[in-house]
Design a protein around this motif. Structure first.
Motif, PDB file in Angstrom:
ATOM      1  N   GLU A 184      28.844  12.171 -25.669  1.00  0.00           N
ATOM      2  CA  GLU A 184      28.357  12.532 -26.990  1.00  0.00           C
ATOM      3  C   GLU A 184      27.222  12.017 -27.752  1.00  0.00           C
ATOM      4  O   GLU A 184      26.640  10.956 -27.181  1.00  0.00           O
ATOM      5  N   ASN A 185      26.219  13.274 -27.835  1.00  0.00           N
ATOM      6  CA  ASN A 185      24.612  12.805 -27.401  1.00  0.00           C
ATOM      7  C   ASN A 185      24.337  11.646 -26.543  1.00  0.00           C
ATOM      8  O   ASN A 185      23.308  11.409 -26.637  1.00  0.00           O
ATOM      9  N   HIS A 186      24.683  12.179 -25.446  1.00  0.00           N
ATOM     10  CA  HIS A 186      23.978  12.268 -24.424  1.00  0.00           C
ATOM     11  C   HIS A 186      24.212  12.810 -23.236  1.00  0.00           C
ATOM     12  O   HIS A 186      25.279  13.337 -22.512  1.00  0.00           O
ATOM     13  N   GLY A 221      23.961  16.996 -30.325  1.00  0.00           N
ATOM     14  CA  GLY A 221      22.711  15.608 -30.475  1.00  0.00           C
ATOM     15  C   GLY A 221      21.718  15.893 -31.325  1.00  0.00           C
ATOM     16  O   GLY A 221      21.347  16.975 -31.624  1.00  0.00           O
ATOM     17  N   THR A 222      20.585  14.901 -31.382  1.00  0.00           N
ATOM     18  CA  THR A 222      19.251  14.256 -31.915  1.00  0.00           C
ATOM     19  C   THR A 222      18.194  14.941 -31.095  1.00  0.00           C
ATOM     20  O   THR A 222      18.605  15.240 -30.191  1.00  0.00           O
ATOM     21  N   LYS A 280      19.211  18.278 -35.453  1.00  0.00           N
ATOM     22  CA  LYS A 280      20.053  17.954 -34.236  1.00  0.00           C
ATOM     23  C   LYS A 280      20.090  19.301 -33.494  1.00  0.00           C
ATOM     24  O   LYS A 280      19.056  20.485 -33.919  1.00  0.00           O
ATOM     25  N   TRP A 333      28.879  18.639 -28.242  1.00  0.00           N
ATOM     26  CA  TRP A 333      27.780  17.353 -28.175  1.00  0.00           C
ATOM     27  C   TRP A 333      26.887  17.729 -28.172  1.00  0.00           C
ATOM     28  O   TRP A 333      25.690  16.996 -28.318  1.00  0.00           O
ATOM     29  N   VAL A 334      26.032  18.559 -27.276  1.00  0.00           N
ATOM     30  CA  VAL A 334      24.827  19.019 -27.281  1.00  0.00           C
ATOM     31  C   VAL A 334      24.895  19.493 -28.260  1.00  0.00           C
ATOM     32  O   VAL A 334      23.328  19.058 -28.604  1.00  0.00           O
TER      33      VAL A 334
END
Length: 527
Positions: free
Chosen positions: A284-286, A222-223, A230, A218-219
């Motif tokens: 996810e992405n958080h 992530g953006t 990414k 997830w990290v």
């Protein structure tokens, strides 16, 4: 009635044997067992003592058995069940991870699993077991005991039967083996080992180095804030990062929140810095950075986000340059004549030598006098309202660094204090020495345009951290006997310091952003 004469036998000199069993977990406590055996002409005296955790002695237990009451002697294998569990567990881990440390632990536990046990059986079926780590010592012991017992039994039988009408059965040592028990031990240990492994894998959310862990993914996927890049693209850029590692970590006493650690070696312009950042993952992405450090020194998380933005800009710049180069190649191939006339017109002087080069009228760190340990002392002469003051920069004794303001007229010197904010970063270690990668920069600069320059001192690693002190001239130092230079301002930046007119600019990132401080009334105010 037979008038037989009792037969006497030569007394046997007592013999002592010592056995030590180093290893094994019993009731989840590591044990060591020491056994001392004394063999006399009529009996065995066996004293056993357990050592909890291998060091703390328990009560001693003593057992005696007559030689004539020994029915059987055997030597067999002793399997430590708890050690067997961990042996099987680390065999599985080694096969999956193919790592050195699980292999080393496998060898250790396998070595602890299999030992030797001496078994003495009496005529009532009772058994005395003596664990030992030496099979050779065990075989030697049972041979000597059997010889002594056979000799004593034979003499005793001769005295009782007179004419020796019956011959007693000799005591012969045997090898003990119980296949069913061994199979059961292995099977049960394998079941427990697999259960432990399953619980460990489930609690981690994955297995191995963390690359298949969903929180790590997830990290990595992530953006970067403010971009469509990414995290893995930017933070695994081989142009800057090596020894990259991602893995899930745990916060002591916190089993609910999820954390992912990123660490790598960052290299730029010959300087290498070990960076480490821990992210708290919410989904996810958080996620967000909750801890960051450079070469072991804890930094503010805002420094991490500024660094991340800088790395994203560099990644995009490199990608744009590559794309532009690829787009130019077809045109160059079609118009070789134009290419021949264009390239010679470019001269090295026309190209900027550094992306961070100051504009006209600006001064940056490259214009300062630089000192790096362990170089000899550097002297910077200053003319302060007609008073000649020399700044001497170098190593202090017995440790630390010195920045001395030496007055030529008074022939006296004052050490300028380079203090930083409490609880923040610092370019100095606990002994006052500059940390690795840092240098001191000195520059006289007239912010007030009054022909009396202020003195700017900076400590920078030219990469992530820069600390700035500005000293102003003390017009009454001769009357008061104080230092000719007083600290009037302190600030912190990243890779550079720019002096422009009556301003100090501390740039951050690579998009031309900076903090601006304006000189007024003998101090600086942030704009």
């Amino acid at each position: 009635m037979s008038n037989s004469t009792p037969v006497q036998h030569e007394p046997v000199n007592p013999q002592s044997f010592s056995f030590e069993w180093n290893g094994g977990f019993s009731y989840l406590t590591y044990l060591k067992v020491k056994t001392d055996v004394t063999l006399s002409d009529q009996r065995l005296v066996i004293k056993t003592r357990n050592y909890v955790l291998g060091a703390f002695p328990g009560r001693s237990k003593s057992t005696e058995i007559a030689l004539t009451n020994i029915k059987g002697l055997s030597v067999g294998a002793k399997i430590n069940w708890f050690d067997l569990v961990f042996s099987i567990l680390f065999v599985i881990v080694t096969l999956i991870s193919m790592s050195f440390w699980p292999l080393l632990l496998t060898a250790l536990f396998v070595w602890r699993t299999f030992n030797t046990c001496i078994c003495i059986t009496d005529h009532n079926g009772g058994k005395i077991r003596i664990p030992t780590g030496s099979k050779a010592a065990a075989n030697s012991f049972v041979q000597k005991v059997s010889q002594a017992a056979n000799a004593y039994i034979e003499v005793a039988a001769s005295a009782e039967n007179g004419a020796r009408l019956t011959v007693p059965q000799p005591l012969v040592p045997t090898t003990e083996s119980n296949k069913k028990k061994t199979i059961f031990l292995f099977a049960s240990a394998a079941v427990v080992a697999l259960a432990i492994l399953a619980v460990a894998v489930q609690s981690r959310g994955g297995f191995g180095d963390g690359t298949d862990n969903k929180y790590v993914e997830w990290v990595k996927e992530g953006t970067v804030p403010g971009t469509n890049l990414k995290m893995s693209q930017v933070l695994e850029n081989k142009a800057y990062f090596s020894n990259v590692e991602w893995k899930e970590v745990r916060e002591e006493g916190n089993d609910l929140d999820k954390f992912v650690m990123y660490q790598a070696t960052f290299s730029d312009q010959g300087v290498k810095v070990a960076i480490r950042t821990v992210f708290q993952v919410f989904g996810e992405n958080h996620f967000e950075a909750v801890e960051t450090s450079a070469d072991g020194e804890i930094l503010h998380t805002s420094d991490w986000y500024a660094f991340l933005a800088d790395m994203a800009d560099r990644y995009k710049s490199a990608a744009s340059s590559t794309e532009a180069t690829q787009n130019e190649k077809p045109e160059q191939a079609k118009t070789p004549a134009a290419q021949a006339t264009t390239i010679p017109s470019e001269s090295p002087a026309a190209k900027p030598s550094d992306e961070t080069a100051p504009k006209s009228g600006e001064v940056n760190l490259k214009s300062f006098v630089k000192w790096s340990p362990p170089e000899p002392d550097t002297t910077v002469p200053l003319n302060l309202d007609g008073e000649k003051v020399n700044l001497q920069v170098g190593l202090d004794s017995p440790n630390g660094v010195k920045v001395l303001a030496l007055s030529e007229s008074l022939e006296q010197g004052w050490n300028l204090q380079l203090d930083t904010d409490a609880g923040g970063g610092s370019p100095f270690d606990d002994f006052g020495d500059l940390k690795e990668g840092f240098s001191l920069y000195i520059k006289g600069y007239d912010f007030g345009n009054d022909s009396v320059p202020e003195v700017v001192v900076a400590a920078s690693d030219d990469l992530l951290e820069t600390y700035v002190w500005v000293f102003g001239y003390n017009y009454t130092f001769m009357e008061n006997g104080t230092s000719p230079l007083d600290l009037i301002w302190y600030g912190e930046g990243q890779s550079d310091v720019i002096l422009e007119g009556n301003k100090i600019l501390l740039p951050f990132g690579s998009q031309g952003l900076f903090d601006e401080y304006v000189y007024s009334n003998n101090t600086f105010t942030k704009q």
